[in-house]
Design an enzyme around this catalytic site. Structure first.
Site, mmCIF file in Angstrom:
data_model
loop_
_atom_site.group_PDB
_atom_site.id
_atom_site.type_symbol
_atom_site.label_atom_id
_atom_site.label_comp_id
_atom_site.label_asym_id
_atom_site.label_seq_id
_atom_site.Cartn_x
_atom_site.Cartn_y
_atom_site.Cartn_z
ATOM 1 N N HIS A 206 4.784 35.486 -31.550
ATOM 2 C CA HIS A 206 3.161 35.225 -31.408
ATOM 3 C C HIS A 206 2.513 34.340 -32.359
ATOM 4 O O HIS A 206 1.466 34.336 -32.522
ATOM 5 C CB HIS A 206 2.523 36.656 -31.515
ATOM 6 C CG HIS A 206 2.963 37.580 -30.437
ATOM 7 N ND1 HIS A 206 2.754 38.882 -30.492
ATOM 8 C CD2 HIS A 206 3.271 37.494 -29.222
ATOM 9 C CE1 HIS A 206 3.053 39.572 -29.293
ATOM 10 N NE2 HIS A 206 3.464 38.736 -28.447
ATOM 11 N N GLY A 287 9.158 49.222 -36.469
ATOM 12 C CA GLY A 287 8.057 49.216 -36.366
ATOM 13 C C GLY A 287 7.078 48.478 -35.455
ATOM 14 O O GLY A 287 6.032 47.983 -35.604
ATOM 15 N N SER A 288 7.629 48.415 -34.129
ATOM 16 C CA SER A 288 7.308 47.999 -33.064
ATOM 17 C C SER A 288 6.703 48.902 -31.936
ATOM 18 O O SER A 288 7.442 49.812 -31.710
ATOM 19 C CB SER A 288 7.903 47.093 -32.281
ATOM 20 O OG SER A 288 7.616 46.468 -30.945
ATOM 21 N N SER A 289 5.691 48.785 -31.252
ATOM 22 C CA SER A 289 5.231 49.860 -30.215
ATOM 23 C C SER A 289 5.930 49.469 -28.973
ATOM 24 O O SER A 289 5.931 50.360 -27.924
ATOM 25 C CB SER A 289 3.717 49.873 -30.087
ATOM 26 O OG SER A 289 3.205 48.571 -29.512
ATOM 27 N N GLN A 321 5.935 56.653 -34.133
ATOM 28 C CA GLN A 321 5.465 56.946 -32.807
ATOM 29 C C GLN A 321 6.473 56.484 -31.676
ATOM 30 O O GLN A 321 7.472 55.841 -31.926
ATOM 31 C CB GLN A 321 4.054 56.347 -32.525
ATOM 32 C CG GLN A 321 2.974 56.835 -33.558
ATOM 33 C CD GLN A 321 2.176 55.712 -33.970
ATOM 34 O OE1 GLN A 321 2.646 54.686 -34.301
ATOM 35 N NE2 GLN A 321 0.636 55.974 -34.245
#
Length: 353
Positions: A206, A287-289, A321
């Site tokens: 990105h 740490g990535s959704s 998560q």
């Protein structure tokens, strides 16, 4: 043409398809009730934003963000009626100490057996040093949808003075010692490079907030300041000019709705990440959704059987998560990235830092 080239580089949220709402965590509150409260809070905040006429920054008032708001509102209304715990991407989970130790040992064995390890990182590896993530309890998107004021610079002005996290340093040292072959990241904070990871071994999917490139000769320039000055989502010119050919300079940040047409240099970044994930027999996601198209599909490219790995590869996901890609993972660890990477570095290199 590779699969990811056929799709838009959409640097935004996929709530409509993944339901990635991350609520606040309170001890003693049931997960279903906790998430219901978060859904209601986010919906209330969203409705205030939809009817507000005070928003002036380009991201929040863009057509792309408006479409996201409508999708998210529909998702909220459906889940307020029938909340499915299996689709709960909001609540933070932590493995108990005994289970975590077992999983860490499993991860260590996978790393020792692997011939080609690729690491894929998201905002979760930078939260320990004070940078916000996007969907965590204090994430940028979570707070924005609850009606809180959120700075549009996402803390990046401050990140120029920050040092890499424990995870960044561990990744860099494991690469130096031959354990990690390549790193793909959706972060734009430049901390992987600051940790000493060579640019040739990194794909910044990105962009990088501290890099601008010439529109004419494509020469990149690394700065000590955030380069983006444009306000439009599809406007990337910084107002500065190339020191070599005099062409206009542009930032390389992938905004909502941007494609390779808007940020041409990102095509090479995606190509590199895609090729290394194809070669990998182990992809470690930190740490990535795993909910941002098209980057979220890259780690699973390792899974298919190919030359050199007749049984296919494996994917390990470390995140507090749940993610939409969890069913594809051989190992799922609910723990802070720094804790996992500190263990891995010490176990593989025999160092304690």
């Amino acid at each position: 043409m590779t699969p990811h080239k056929r799709r838009t580089i959409f640097c935004g949220l996929q709530w409509g398809t993944t339901g990635s709402c991350r609520g606040n965590s309170r001890n003693g509150v049931a997960r279903e009730s906790l998430t219901m409260d978060c859904l209601k809070s986010c919906l209330d905040g969203l409705q205030r934003y939809v009817w507000s006429s005070t928003l002036k920054d380009s991201t929040w008032t863009s057509k792309e963000y408006e479409e996201y708001e409508l999708e998210f509102k529909s998702y909220m209304q459906q889940n307020l009626q029938t909340l499915s715990p299996a689709e709960d991407f909001a609540t933070e989970h932590r493995d108990d100490p005994e289970e975590l130790q077992r999983k860490l040992q499993d991860l260590l064995e996978l790393c020792k057996e692997a011939n080609y390890i690729v690491v894929f990182t998201g905002a979760g590896i930078s939260t320990s040093i004070g940078l916000p993530d996007y969907r965590g309890p204090q994430g940028v998107w979570t707070r924005k949808l609850k009606g809180e004021l959120v700075s549009d610079d996402l803390g990046l002005e401050r990140s120029a003075q920050l040092q890499p996290s424990r995870s960044h340093w561990a990744i860099s040292r494991l690469h130096q010692n031959g354990f990690i072959k390549f790193v793909s990241s959706t972060n734009v904070d430049g901390l992987h490079l600051k940790s000493g990871l060579p640019k040739a071994c990194l794909a910044e999917l990105h962009g990088n907030s501290y890099v601008e490139e010439c529109e004419s000769c494509l020469k990149p320039f690394h700065r000590s300041f955030v380069t983006r000055t444009a306000t439009g989502l599809f406007d990337h010119r910084t107002g500065r000019y190339c020191e070599l050919c005099g062409g206009p300079l542009r930032d390389i940040i992938v905004n909502f709705g941007n494609t390779f047409e808007h940020v041409p240099s990102m095509e090479a970044q995606h190509d590199a990440a895609w090729l290394h994930c194809l070669k990998a027999d182990l992809v470690l996601v930190l740490g990535s959704s795993l909910s941002i198209l098209t980057a979220c599909d890259l780690p699973e490219e390792c899974l298919e059987a190919r030359d050199g790995k007749p049984d296919g590869g494996k994917m390990v996901i470390v995140n507090l998560q749940r993610t939409p890609k969890d069913p594809l993972a051989s190992l799922r660890i609910f723990a802070p990235c720094d804790e996992v990477m500190a263990f891995l570095e010490e176990a593989l290199l025999g160092t304690e830092r």
